[in-house]
Design a protein around this motif. Structure first.
Motif: not given
Length: 113
Positions: A68-76
């Motif tokens: 499971i890969r989680a990609i987190v940025d400013d908006d999502s």
């Protein structure tokens, strides 16, 4: 400039590990500022996707791995479930209306639109 962070979890393909996956997703959602309801929905979706991989793509073969890969940025927050199991063509499955499935008291396969 926007920031982006990536987090990963790799677990053996066993339903015993679904709680660990849910904890991972909950932590990502909470830390990214999602509300409780959004986090619960995200947990449910990822749990269902991983359970399907374990049961159907891997035929309950616990020697396989689910990532499971989680990609987190400013908006999502983007969650990606990675497996090497057999594929699935949703177009090959007869689509029944949710009302029909519910009236038949169907317990699985409700994720198909």
């Amino acid at each position: 400039m926007a920031w982006e962070r990536t987090f990963s979890l790799h677990v053996p393909s066993s339903t015993e590990n679904l709680s660990m996956i849910r904890d991972f997703v909950k932590s990502i959602g909470t830390q990214s500022g999602m509300g409780d309801m959004e986090v619960a929905r995200l947990e449910l979706v990822v749990d269902e996707a991983c359970a399907n991989v374990m049961e159907h793509a891997y035929d309950a073969d616990a020697t396989k791995e689910v990532s499971i890969r989680a990609i987190v940025d400013d908006d999502s927050v983007q969650i990606v479930v990675i497996d090497s199991g057999k594929g699935f063509d949703p177009a090959a499955v007869e689509q029944l209306k949710l009302e029909e499935l519910a009236s038949a008291r169907r317990t699985g396969g409700l994720g198909m639109p």
